[in-house]
Design an enzyme around this catalytic site. Structure first.
Site, PDB file in Angstrom:
ATOM      1  N   CYS A 149       0.743  -1.042  -0.044  1.00 59.23           N
ATOM      2  CA  CYS A 149       0.019  -0.057   0.155  1.00 59.23           C
ATOM      3  C   CYS A 149       0.766   1.299   0.088  1.00 59.23           C
ATOM      4  CB  CYS A 149      -0.855  -0.033   1.149  1.00 59.23           C
ATOM      5  SG  CYS A 149      -1.721   1.544   1.600  1.00 59.23           S
ATOM      6  N   CYS A 188       0.110   3.646   2.927  1.00 56.46           N
ATOM      7  CA  CYS A 188       0.526   3.173   4.155  1.00 56.46           C
ATOM      8  C   CYS A 188       1.994   3.335   4.138  1.00 56.46           C
ATOM      9  CB  CYS A 188       0.418   1.629   4.081  1.00 56.46           C
ATOM     10  SG  CYS A 188      -1.471   1.197   4.271  1.00 56.46           S
TER      11      CYS A 188
END
Length: 305
Positions: A66, A69
């Site tokens: 991600c 993230c």
């Protein structure tokens, strides 16, 4: 001579130990400086995640694939440096490595941050930077958020089942990746394998259910049959009562006599001083009725009976 060398060696060793001790004292950091400089982010797994049910926590869910993230993790670590000052603990969950926790918390977007206070879970929906999260903790803005309902509480048994389904789906995905990338099988072959597996699994579950039903005692089946028979008989009795109440009143000679008696009773019970002319007119009308019409009415009444 030997004693002199021995004393000089001892003196040198004392000086060396003094220098090392002094350097250790100078280079040592104060506890306060250590708290403000670095915080600890505890990695939560499926075996230790329940420790967040006690105390106050800020838990971040992320995945290695991600991009958002990866951008948020350094900011969350800087926020975790103030864990002792603000009285909370910081935790992180890798949903790729621990898909069961992703199912327990119903993670649908990444990154996701949860605030936990004595077992109450609230999803942090503010700006994901250190200052905003620090203000969120200092001003206790988490009290303005609605806690997760008890039905969706991660510690529930049913949420554990959801987590197991997530783990199973991840294993199936890894199996499909292994079949395509490592074994070189086309995608349609993997789809066919999963379809056949689904059919076989469904048939097996159906056979097991039939087997479990057959294990019920004979008394239970007899009770079910008796209840069904009683219900059927009740419906039949209700239908017969409805038909009997809806059947027409018998007509014919008796009906005509009843009508005539009713007319005479109503005439006599009226209480009004009626003259004999009214009775004569009624009798004349009755006598004037053709006999053929009476026969037709009797036949219709018999057919209806």
């Amino acid at each position: 001579m030997v004693q002199r060398h021995h004393s000089e060696l001892c003196r040198i060793m004392l000086w060396v130990s003094f220098v090392f001790s002094f350097y250790h004292v100078i280079s040592a950091e104060s506890p306060d400086a250590k708290v403000k400089r670095k915080g600890e982010v505890i990695e939560l797994t499926e075996s230790n995640w329940d420790q967040i049910l006690k105390g106050e926590w800020m838990v971040e869910f992320h995945a290695p694939w991600c991009p958002a993230c990866r951008d948020f993790q350094p900011e969350f670590k800087r926020f975790a440096e103030w864990d002792r000052d603000l009285g909370f603990k910081a935790g992180a969950v890798d949903v790729h490595a621990h898909p069961g926790l992703s199912g327990r918390f119903l993670i649908s977007a990444l990154p996701t941050v949860y605030h936990v206070k004595e077992g109450e879970f609230r999803q942090y929906t503010g700006v994901r930077d250190r200052e905003r999260m620090m203000r969120f903790m200092e001003e206790k803005d988490w009290q303005k958020l609605t806690p997760v309902s008890p039905w969706l509480h991660p510690s529930g048994f049913h949420m554990g089942l959801v987590g197991n389904f997530f783990k199973l789906s991840m294993k199936l995905k890894n199996l499909q990746t292994w079949m395509v990338e490592d074994q070189g099988l086309p995608n349609w072959v993997t789809y066919a394998v999963f379809a056949i597996g689904t059919i076989v699994l469904g048939g097996t579950i159906g056979v097991l259910l039939v087997f479990l039903i057959e294990l019920f005692p004979q008394r239970g089946r007899t009770h079910i049959k008796a209840a069904a028979k009683e219900s059927t008989e009740g419906r039949i009795r209700t239908q017969e009562k409805a038909e009997s109440s809806a059947s027409p009143t018998p007509s014919g000679t008796d009906a005509e006599g009843t009508d005539e008696e009713g007319i005479e009773n109503s005439a006599s019970a009226g209480g009004s001083p009626s003259s004999g002319s009214e009775e004569e007119e009624l009798q004349e009308e009755t006598k004037a009725e053709p006999e053929e019409d009476n026969m037709v009415r009797r036949r219709k009444a018999r057919r209806e009976e």
